[in-house]
Design an enzyme around this catalytic site. Structure first.
Site: not given
Length: 241
Positions: A73, A104, A106
């Protein structure tokens, strides 16, 4: 007359981040759209506020042996001394030697997402990194060892109650050193940071978690120094294959 205030500036930065993440969570109906929006919010923060020697993008990482990481990401990499390997129509591939940190992004943190982020981080750390001796006026300095790559996870919320408690601690402690998450931010609640001296995690409730994370990341990048001198010819050899 309104005067400038450093506390208000830092609070405003965090409030803007939290509002953007909260809007992404509430407005977008599809889970993939939510995730993409959250990723974009974190990327824009880093692209705006990191020193210009660093660049932050969604990318794959490749090494000179033709091994690739998963798509990450957020990859923070050097743009002063390292070339792109490939950039076209939104696809970015950077050499392993140039990477400082990977994250990452999220919507919410839970055991599954921590495990997922650990796997993504490990896929980058497992790559081979070259390092050449550094020429100078009096000769050459020895090749610099590759710098440790920071890894982490960035979210808006937590699926745990309390959000910064034992379940988070246990999830972070799973896995080996290659999978370790060094730091992370749960924008609505606080941050975490790995302490190598104690081999333990500090869970840090914060009033302004996003701002605290940004400043902590910049500090850790400063201590990382500069990436090693990449062996460009090791990549060029693939032209003949």
């Amino acid at each position: 007359m309104t005067t400038w205030s450093l506390p208000r500036l830092l609070e405003g930065l965090h409030n803007d981040m939290q509002q953007r993440l909260e809007t992404s969570r509430g407005v977008f109906g599809h889970p993939v759209a939510k995730g993409n929006a959250s990723e974009t919010v974190w990327l824009k923060l880093l692209q705006t506020y990191l020193p210009q020697r660093y660049q932050a993008e969604t990318a794959h990482v490749v090494d000179s042996t033709d091994k690739f990481s998963d798509q990450i990401d957020i990859v923070i990499f050097d743009r002063q001394y390292s070339p792109f390997i490939f950039k076209y129509e939104g696809q970015i591939i950077v050499p392993a030697e140039s990477v400082y940190a990977v994250f990452e992004a999220k919507q919410s943190i839970n055991a599954e997402q921590v495990d997922y982020a650990q796997g993504k981080v490990a896929s980058v750390r497992a790559l081979h990194r070259t390092s050449l001796p550094i020429p100078h006026a009096g000769g050459t300095y020895p090749a610099k060892p590759p710098i440790p790559i920071l890894g982490g996870i960035l979210t808006f919320e937590s699926d745990w109650t309390p959000p910064l408690g034992t379940p988070l601690q246990k999830a972070l402690e799973k896995g080996d050193g290659n999978q370790r998450l060094n730091m992370g931010c749960i924008a609505a609640h606080g941050n975490f940071r790995y302490n190598p001296k104690d081999n333990d995690y500090a869970l840090l409730p914060e009033n302004r978690p996003a701002t605290a994370f940004l400043l902590d990341l910049i500090s850790q990048l400063q201590f990382s120094g500069t990436v090693p001198m990449i062996d460009v010819q090791a990549y060029a050899e693939w032209l003949a294959k």
